[in-house]
Scaffold this motif. Structure first.
Motif, PDB file in Angstrom:
ATOM      1  N   HIS A  37      -0.927 -39.790  13.682  1.00 20.47           N
ATOM      2  CA  HIS A  37       0.062 -39.027  12.930  1.00 20.47           C
ATOM      3  C   HIS A  37      -0.477 -38.498  11.606  1.00 20.47           C
ATOM      4  O   HIS A  37       0.189 -37.736  10.931  1.00 20.47           O
ATOM      5  N   ALA A  38      -1.673 -38.903  11.191  1.00 22.27           N
ATOM      6  CA  ALA A  38      -2.244 -38.401   9.954  1.00 22.27           C
ATOM      7  C   ALA A  38      -2.866 -37.022  10.136  1.00 22.27           C
ATOM      8  O   ALA A  38      -3.302 -36.417   9.183  1.00 22.27           O
ATOM      9  N   VAL A  39      -2.910 -36.519  11.367  1.00 17.41           N
ATOM     10  CA  VAL A  39      -3.486 -35.210  11.641  1.00 17.41           C
ATOM     11  C   VAL A  39      -2.663 -34.145  10.925  1.00 17.41           C
ATOM     12  O   VAL A  39      -1.438 -34.154  10.950  1.00 17.41           O
ATOM     13  N   GLU A  40      -3.377 -33.208  10.320  1.00 17.95           N
ATOM     14  CA  GLU A  40      -2.704 -32.149   9.589  1.00 17.95           C
ATOM     15  C   GLU A  40      -2.177 -31.080  10.538  1.00 17.95           C
ATOM     16  O   GLU A  40      -2.813 -30.748  11.529  1.00 17.95           O
ATOM     17  N   VAL A  41      -0.979 -30.566  10.228  1.00 19.50           N
ATOM     18  CA  VAL A  41      -0.376 -29.471  10.977  1.00 19.50           C
ATOM     19  C   VAL A  41      -0.164 -28.314  10.012  1.00 19.50           C
ATOM     20  O   VAL A  41      -0.432 -28.435   8.819  1.00 19.50           O
ATOM     21  N   ALA A  42       0.335 -27.202  10.487  1.00 21.77           N
ATOM     22  CA  ALA A  42       0.478 -26.000   9.662  1.00 21.77           C
ATOM     23  C   ALA A  42       1.283 -26.247   8.387  1.00 21.77           C
ATOM     24  O   ALA A  42       1.016 -25.637   7.360  1.00 21.77           O
ATOM     25  N   TYR A  43       2.249 -27.129   8.439  1.00 16.34           N
ATOM     26  CA  TYR A  43       3.116 -27.370   7.279  1.00 16.34           C
ATOM     27  C   TYR A  43       2.698 -28.595   6.477  1.00 16.34           C
ATOM     28  O   TYR A  43       3.413 -29.016   5.579  1.00 16.34           O
ATOM     29  N   GLY A  44       1.531 -29.171   6.768  1.00 14.11           N
ATOM     30  CA  GLY A  44       1.010 -30.248   5.938  1.00 14.11           C
ATOM     31  C   GLY A  44       0.669 -31.498   6.703  1.00 14.11           C
ATOM     32  O   GLY A  44       0.323 -31.449   7.886  1.00 14.11           O
ATOM     33  N   GLU A  75      10.596 -25.457  -4.129  1.00 14.05           N
ATOM     34  CA  GLU A  75       9.275 -24.849  -4.260  1.00 14.05           C
ATOM     35  C   GLU A  75       8.297 -25.940  -4.609  1.00 14.05           C
ATOM     36  O   GLU A  75       8.590 -26.810  -5.437  1.00 14.05           O
ATOM     37  N   VAL A  76       7.134 -25.902  -3.966  1.00 18.60           N
ATOM     38  CA  VAL A  76       6.091 -26.873  -4.238  1.00 18.60           C
ATOM     39  C   VAL A  76       4.758 -26.152  -4.350  1.00 18.60           C
ATOM     40  O   VAL A  76       4.601 -25.027  -3.861  1.00 18.60           O
ATOM     41  N   ALA A  77       3.799 -26.805  -4.990  1.00 18.83           N
ATOM     42  CA  ALA A  77       2.454 -26.252  -5.112  1.00 18.83           C
ATOM     43  C   ALA A  77       1.631 -26.668  -3.901  1.00 18.83           C
ATOM     44  O   ALA A  77       1.798 -27.781  -3.369  1.00 18.83           O
ATOM     45  N   LYS A  78       0.747 -25.795  -3.457  1.00 22.26           N
ATOM     46  CA  LYS A  78      -0.157 -26.122  -2.357  1.00 22.26           C
ATOM     47  C   LYS A  78      -0.915 -27.393  -2.731  1.00 22.26           C
ATOM     48  O   LYS A  78      -1.433 -27.518  -3.834  1.00 22.26           O
ATOM     49  N   GLY A  79      -0.922 -28.357  -1.802  1.00 21.66           N
ATOM     50  CA  GLY A  79      -1.595 -29.631  -2.028  1.00 21.66           C
ATOM     51  C   GLY A  79      -0.698 -30.708  -2.618  1.00 21.66           C
ATOM     52  O   GLY A  79      -1.072 -31.873  -2.651  1.00 21.66           O
ATOM     53  N   GLU A  80       0.486 -30.322  -3.067  1.00 17.19           N
ATOM     54  CA  GLU A  80       1.391 -31.281  -3.706  1.00 17.19           C
ATOM     55  C   GLU A  80       2.014 -32.230  -2.685  1.00 17.19           C
ATOM     56  O   GLU A  80       2.397 -31.836  -1.595  1.00 17.19           O
ATOM     57  N   GLY A  99       9.106 -28.741   9.128  1.00 14.29           N
ATOM     58  CA  GLY A  99       8.288 -28.041  10.110  1.00 14.29           C
ATOM     59  C   GLY A  99       8.266 -26.556   9.863  1.00 14.29           C
ATOM     60  O   GLY A  99       8.836 -26.057   8.899  1.00 14.29           O
ATOM     61  N   THR A 100       7.622 -25.862  10.775  1.00 17.90           N
ATOM     62  CA  THR A 100       7.733 -24.410  10.771  1.00 17.90           C
ATOM     63  C   THR A 100       9.065 -24.074  11.439  1.00 17.90           C
ATOM     64  O   THR A 100       9.645 -24.906  12.146  1.00 17.90           O
ATOM     65  N   VAL A 101       9.527 -22.870  11.250  1.00 12.72           N
ATOM     66  CA  VAL A 101      10.762 -22.451  11.906  1.00 12.72           C
ATOM     67  C   VAL A 101      10.608 -22.599  13.415  1.00 12.72           C
ATOM     68  O   VAL A 101      11.487 -23.125  14.099  1.00 12.72           O
ATOM     69  N   GLU A 102       9.457 -22.181  13.953  1.00 11.30           N
ATOM     70  CA  GLU A 102       9.229 -22.242  15.398  1.00 11.30           C
ATOM     71  C   GLU A 102       9.165 -23.687  15.897  1.00 11.30           C
ATOM     72  O   GLU A 102       9.766 -24.021  16.918  1.00 11.30           O
ATOM     73  N   ALA A 103       8.432 -24.553  15.208  1.00 12.69           N
ATOM     74  CA  ALA A 103       8.329 -25.962  15.641  1.00 12.69           C
ATOM     75  C   ALA A 103       9.704 -26.615  15.639  1.00 12.69           C
ATOM     76  O   ALA A 103      10.056 -27.352  16.567  1.00 12.69           O
ATOM     77  N   ASN A 104      10.499 -26.343  14.612  1.00 16.80           N
ATOM     78  CA  ASN A 104      11.837 -26.924  14.556  1.00 16.80           C
ATOM     79  C   ASN A 104      12.751 -26.340  15.630  1.00 16.80           C
ATOM     80  O   ASN A 104      13.596 -27.040  16.175  1.00 16.80           O
ATOM     81  N   GLN A 138       2.872 -34.222   2.269  1.00 10.98           N
ATOM     82  CA  GLN A 138       1.975 -33.417   1.454  1.00 10.98           C
ATOM     83  C   GLN A 138       1.885 -32.032   2.076  1.00 10.98           C
ATOM     84  O   GLN A 138       1.534 -31.891   3.256  1.00 10.98           O
ATOM     85  N   PHE A 139       2.199 -31.016   1.280  1.00 10.03           N
ATOM     86  CA  PHE A 139       2.177 -29.632   1.739  1.00 10.03           C
ATOM     87  C   PHE A 139       0.800 -29.056   1.435  1.00 10.03           C
ATOM     88  O   PHE A 139       0.476 -28.787   0.286  1.00 10.03           O
ATOM     89  N   THR A 140      -0.035 -28.895   2.467  1.00 10.38           N
ATOM     90  CA  THR A 140      -1.431 -28.521   2.283  1.00 10.38           C
ATOM     91  C   THR A 140      -1.712 -27.031   2.468  1.00 10.38           C
ATOM     92  O   THR A 140      -2.816 -26.584   2.175  1.00 10.38           O
ATOM     93  N   GLN A 141      -0.735 -26.288   2.965  1.00  9.70           N
ATOM     94  CA  GLN A 141      -0.932 -24.858   3.215  1.00  9.70           C
ATOM     95  C   GLN A 141       0.160 -24.063   2.505  1.00  9.70           C
ATOM     96  O   GLN A 141       1.316 -24.478   2.483  1.00  9.70           O
ATOM     97  N   ALA A 142      -0.232 -22.909   1.953  1.00  9.57           N
ATOM     98  CA  ALA A 142       0.758 -22.023   1.359  1.00  9.57           C
ATOM     99  C   ALA A 142       1.599 -21.406   2.473  1.00  9.57           C
ATOM    100  O   ALA A 142       1.127 -21.217   3.597  1.00  9.57           O
ATOM    101  N   GLY A 143       2.847 -21.124   2.164  1.00 11.51           N
ATOM    102  CA  GLY A 143       3.713 -20.487   3.145  1.00 11.51           C
ATOM    103  C   GLY A 143       5.154 -20.887   2.953  1.00 11.51           C
ATOM    104  O   GLY A 143       5.504 -21.599   2.013  1.00 11.51           O
TER     105      GLY A 143
END
Length: 166
Positions: A37-44, A75-80, A99-104, A138-143
């Motif tokens: 579960h520690a694998v990163e996905v598009a939303y962090g 709103e959050v900063a990338k990496g926060e 999640g992303t809109v599509e994943a949800n 943790q949100f690792t990607q901008a979007g």
């Protein structure tokens, strides 16, 4: 009062016996049961409990016009890393799924077929009425991403929020 039939239907589903285990279909609709579960996905990725992070309080509740999260946008900063301190102020079970809109959307469709799925996903937290909990992410990607309650009928009743990562 249009929301009342949806709320009553959600209550009936919440009282039905749980019988199906669940593995989150995200990302991209695949079953990651047994994956790390520690694998990163598009939303962090899951937050690190040892690192704390900014606290964002989110209340889940029923309203006169449906159901809602407060706040509906963050709103959050990338990496926060964010510690979502969740409080279910309502009379029904609610959850917050990041999640992303599509994943949800995919996840919500699966839950419609199996509304009482028992699952443990690092991007989700389900709470009973008048309870609280913490979800670290943790949100690792901008979007632009979302958080939603995917219990059948809840998202449709207004339980969706937006996360903007800059």
């Amino acid at each position: 009062m249009q929301a009342l039939p949806r709320i009553l239907a959600a209550m009936a589903l919440a009282l039905a016996p749980a019988s199906v285990a669940w593995a989150d279909p995200s990302p991209a609709g695949h079953d990651h049961a047994g994956h790390d579960h520690a694998v990163e996905v598009a939303y962090g990725r899951p937050g690190d409990p040892a690192k704390g992070g900014r606290v964002v309080q989110v209340v889940m509740k029923e309203t006169d016009s449906g159901m809602a999260f407060a706040p509906e946008r963050i709103e959050v900063a990338k990496g926060e890393q964010v510690q979502f301190v969740l409080r279910n102020g309502g009379e029904l079970d609610h959850e917050l799924v990041i999640g992303t809109v599509e994943a949800n959307r995919v996840h919500a469709e699966a839950m419609a077929s199996h509304p009482n799925m028992a699952r443990e996903d690092p991007n989700a937290k389900r709470l009973g009425p008048k309870t609280s909990g913490v979800l670290r992410w943790q949100f690792t990607q901008a979007g632009t991403f979302e958080y939603a309650c995917l219990i059948p009928g809840h998202r449709e009743a207004g339980m969706v929020g937006t996360v903007v990562v800059k």
